[in-house]
Scaffold this motif. Structure first.
Motif, PDB file in Angstrom:
ATOM      1  N   GLU A 109       0.832  -1.204   0.000  1.00  0.00           N
ATOM      2  CA  GLU A 109       0.000   0.000   0.000  1.00  0.00           C
ATOM      3  C   GLU A 109       0.872   1.261   0.000  1.00  0.00           C
ATOM      4  OE1 GLU A 109      -2.754   2.335   3.170  1.00  0.00           O
ATOM      5  OE2 GLU A 109      -3.206   0.200   2.928  1.00  0.00           O
ATOM      6  N   MET A 110       1.925   1.264   0.824  1.00  0.00           N
ATOM      7  CA  MET A 110       2.806   2.433   0.899  1.00  0.00           C
ATOM      8  C   MET A 110       3.501   2.677  -0.431  1.00  0.00           C
ATOM      9  SD  MET A 110       4.048   5.056   2.373  1.00  0.00           S
ATOM     10  CE  MET A 110       3.463   4.901   4.041  1.00  0.00           C
ATOM     11  N   LEU A 111       3.986   1.642  -1.092  1.00  0.00           N
ATOM     12  CA  LEU A 111       4.632   1.809  -2.396  1.00  0.00           C
ATOM     13  C   LEU A 111       3.660   2.413  -3.405  1.00  0.00           C
ATOM     14  CD1 LEU A 111       6.760  -1.459  -2.602  1.00  0.00           C
ATOM     15  CD2 LEU A 111       7.585   0.884  -2.226  1.00  0.00           C
ATOM     16  N   GLY A 112       2.399   1.986  -3.356  1.00  0.00           N
ATOM     17  CA  GLY A 112       1.382   2.547  -4.246  1.00  0.00           C
ATOM     18  C   GLY A 112       1.138   4.017  -3.961  1.00  0.00           C
ATOM     19  N   ARG A 113       1.039   4.382  -2.691  1.00  0.00           N
ATOM     20  CA  ARG A 113       0.818   5.784  -2.317  1.00  0.00           C
ATOM     21  C   ARG A 113       2.001   6.654  -2.737  1.00  0.00           C
ATOM     22  NH1 ARG A 113      -0.722   6.091   3.791  1.00  0.00           N
ATOM     23  NH2 ARG A 113      -0.952   8.292   3.256  1.00  0.00           N
ATOM     24  N   LEU A 114       3.213   6.136  -2.558  1.00  0.00           N
ATOM     25  CA  LEU A 114       4.402   6.894  -2.954  1.00  0.00           C
ATOM     26  C   LEU A 114       4.470   7.075  -4.462  1.00  0.00           C
ATOM     27  CD1 LEU A 114       7.000   5.342  -0.501  1.00  0.00           C
ATOM     28  CD2 LEU A 114       6.085   7.678  -0.446  1.00  0.00           C
ATOM     29  N   GLU A 115       4.081   6.057  -5.193  1.00  0.00           N
ATOM     30  CA  GLU A 115       4.077   6.156  -6.655  1.00  0.00           C
ATOM     31  C   GLU A 115       3.092   7.229  -7.119  1.00  0.00           C
ATOM     32  OE1 GLU A 115       3.704   3.259 -10.556  1.00  0.00           O
ATOM     33  OE2 GLU A 115       3.986   2.385  -8.582  1.00  0.00           O
ATOM     34  N   VAL A 116       1.919   7.295  -6.477  1.00  0.00           N
ATOM     35  CA  VAL A 116       0.924   8.309  -6.813  1.00  0.00           C
ATOM     36  C   VAL A 116       1.488   9.707  -6.570  1.00  0.00           C
ATOM     37  CG1 VAL A 116      -1.291   9.292  -6.056  1.00  0.00           C
ATOM     38  CG2 VAL A 116      -1.092   6.838  -6.471  1.00  0.00           C
ATOM     39  N   GLU A 117       2.337   9.830  -5.533  1.00  0.00           N
ATOM     40  CA  GLU A 117       2.948  11.130  -5.220  1.00  0.00           C
ATOM     41  C   GLU A 117       4.136  11.453  -6.130  1.00  0.00           C
ATOM     42  OE1 GLU A 117       3.581  12.491  -1.210  1.00  0.00           O
ATOM     43  OE2 GLU A 117       2.280  10.905  -0.441  1.00  0.00           O
ATOM     44  N   GLY A 118       4.472  10.524  -7.016  1.00  0.00           N
ATOM     45  CA  GLY A 118       5.555  10.789  -7.955  1.00  0.00           C
ATOM     46  C   GLY A 118       6.929  10.341  -7.502  1.00  0.00           C
ATOM     47  N   CYS A 119       6.982   9.589  -6.408  1.00  0.00           N
ATOM     48  CA  CYS A 119       8.272   9.061  -5.949  1.00  0.00           C
ATOM     49  C   CYS A 119       8.689   7.918  -6.860  1.00  0.00           C
ATOM     50  CB  CYS A 119       8.169   8.567  -4.505  1.00  0.00           C
ATOM     51  SG  CYS A 119       7.813   9.889  -3.339  1.00  0.00           S
ATOM     52  N   VAL A 120       9.922   7.949  -7.290  1.00  0.00           N
ATOM     53  CA  VAL A 120      10.437   6.927  -8.196  1.00  0.00           C
ATOM     54  C   VAL A 120      11.045   5.805  -7.373  1.00  0.00           C
ATOM     55  CG1 VAL A 120      12.086   6.471 -10.035  1.00  0.00           C
ATOM     56  CG2 VAL A 120      10.912   8.668  -9.940  1.00  0.00           C
ATOM     57  N   ARG A 121      10.675   4.595  -7.715  1.00  0.00           N
ATOM     58  CA  ARG A 121      11.205   3.424  -7.030  1.00  0.00           C
ATOM     59  C   ARG A 121      12.177   2.722  -7.957  1.00  0.00           C
ATOM     60  NH1 ARG A 121       8.710  -2.214  -5.939  1.00  0.00           N
ATOM     61  NH2 ARG A 121       7.192  -1.529  -7.459  1.00  0.00           N
ATOM     62  N   TYR A 122      13.340   2.365  -7.440  1.00  0.00           N
ATOM     63  CA  TYR A 122      14.325   1.644  -8.242  1.00  0.00           C
ATOM     64  C   TYR A 122      13.804   0.236  -8.531  1.00  0.00           C
ATOM     65  CZ  TYR A 122      18.367  -1.028  -9.544  1.00  0.00           C
ATOM     66  OH  TYR A 122      19.217  -1.864 -10.203  1.00  0.00           O
ATOM     67  N   LYS A 123      13.897  -0.169  -9.789  1.00  0.00           N
ATOM     68  CA  LYS A 123      13.448  -1.496 -10.202  1.00  0.00           C
ATOM     69  C   LYS A 123      14.650  -2.230 -10.808  1.00  0.00           C
ATOM     70  CE  LYS A 123       8.817   0.164 -10.990  1.00  0.00           C
ATOM     71  NZ  LYS A 123       7.794   0.518 -11.944  1.00  0.00           N
ATOM     72  N   PRO A 124      15.133  -3.284 -10.138  1.00  0.00           N
ATOM     73  CA  PRO A 124      16.332  -3.982 -10.606  1.00  0.00           C
ATOM     74  C   PRO A 124      16.241  -4.443 -12.046  1.00  0.00           C
ATOM     75  CG  PRO A 124      15.704  -4.796  -8.447  1.00  0.00           C
ATOM     76  CD  PRO A 124      14.611  -3.849  -8.899  1.00  0.00           C
ATOM     77  N   GLU A 125      15.064  -4.849 -12.487  1.00  0.00           N
ATOM     78  CA  GLU A 125      14.934  -5.349 -13.868  1.00  0.00           C
ATOM     79  C   GLU A 125      15.238  -4.255 -14.896  1.00  0.00           C
ATOM     80  OE1 GLU A 125      10.839  -4.168 -12.339  1.00  0.00           O
ATOM     81  OE2 GLU A 125      12.473  -5.399 -11.587  1.00  0.00           O
ATOM     82  N   ALA A 126      15.045  -2.996 -14.518  1.00  0.00           N
ATOM     83  CA  ALA A 126      15.326  -1.884 -15.433  1.00  0.00           C
ATOM     84  C   ALA A 126      16.833  -1.719 -15.651  1.00  0.00           C
ATOM     85  CB  ALA A 126      14.745  -0.597 -14.895  1.00  0.00           C
ATOM     86  N   ALA A 127      17.645  -2.121 -14.670  1.00  0.00           N
ATOM     87  CA  ALA A 127      19.083  -1.959 -14.778  1.00  0.00           C
ATOM     88  C   ALA A 127      19.700  -2.961 -15.747  1.00  0.00           C
ATOM     89  CB  ALA A 127      19.742  -2.126 -13.401  1.00  0.00           C
ATOM     90  N   THR A 128      19.020  -4.066 -15.972  1.00  0.00           N
ATOM     91  CA  THR A 128      19.562  -5.100 -16.847  1.00  0.00           C
ATOM     92  C   THR A 128      18.926  -5.083 -18.222  1.00  0.00           C
ATOM     93  OG1 THR A 128      17.997  -6.721 -15.969  1.00  0.00           O
ATOM     94  CG2 THR A 128      20.170  -6.600 -14.915  1.00  0.00           C
ATOM     95  N   ALA A 129      17.923  -4.240 -18.421  1.00  0.00           N
ATOM     96  CA  ALA A 129      17.206  -4.190 -19.712  1.00  0.00           C
ATOM     97  C   ALA A 129      17.961  -3.372 -20.731  1.00  0.00           C
ATOM     98  CB  ALA A 129      15.815  -3.596 -19.505  1.00  0.00           C
TER      99      ALA A 129
END
Length: 129
Positions: A109-129
Motif C-alpha cells: 500500500e505504501m509503495l502505491g501511495r508513494l508512486e501516486v505522489e511521484g516518488c520513483v522506485r528503483y526497479k532492478p529489472e530496469a538496470a539489466t534491460a
C-alpha cells in the motif's frame, strides 16, 4: 531540502540512517551528543549475505553498521569497499543522513501511495534491460 512525501505523515519514525567515514568515531560522537550506549556492530559482505545485490547485479562490497537507541534507532553506516548504494550516495551527496525508516502497516500500500505522489522506485529489472 526535500520534503517528506505526504504518505509518511502520521507514521512513526523508527530509524535514522547516517553515513559516516569512520564507524568508531561516529559511535563516539553519537555517544557524546545523544548519550547512546550499547551499540550492536555488524559487518556485511557477499561472504555473509550471499544474495547481496547492487543495481540488479551481484554485489561485491563490504560495509559496517552500528545500531543503537530506539524511538528512533540510529544506524551508522561505514562503507569499506566496492560499489554499493552507500558509496553511490557519498559520491553524489557526501556523508550524513542517508535514510529515514518508518513503520508502515502495508509495504504494498505504501509503495502505491508513494508512486501516486511521484516518488520513483528503483526497479532492478530496469538496470539489466
Amino acid at each position: 531540502m526535500t520534503n517528506l512525501p505526504h504518505a509518511f505523515q502520521g507514521l512513526t519514525l523508527t530509524q535514522i540512517g547516517v553515513l559516516v567515514p569512520d564507524l568508531a568515531l561516529g559511535i563516539q560522537t553519537y555517544k557524546e551528543v545523544l548519550g547512546l550506549e550499547n551499540w550492536a556492530i555488524y559487518t556485511f559482505s557477499s561472504a555473509v549475505v550471499p544474495n547481496l545485490t547492487y543495481r540488479g547485479q551481484t554485489a561485491n562490497c563490504t560495509f559496517r553498521i552500528a545500531l543503537a537507541g530506539e524511538g528512533p534507532q540510529i544506524e551508522l553506516i561505514e562503507p569499506l569497499s566496492g560499489n554499493s548504494v552507500y558509496a553511490e550516495w557519498i559520491e553524489a551527496r557526501g556523508y550524513g543522513v542517508h535514510h529515514f525508516g518508518f513503520l508502515v502497516p502495508s509495504l504494498v500500500e505504501m509503495l502505491g501511495r508513494l508512486e501516486v505522489e511521484g516518488c520513483v522506485r528503483y526497479k532492478p529489472e530496469a538496470a539489466t534491460a
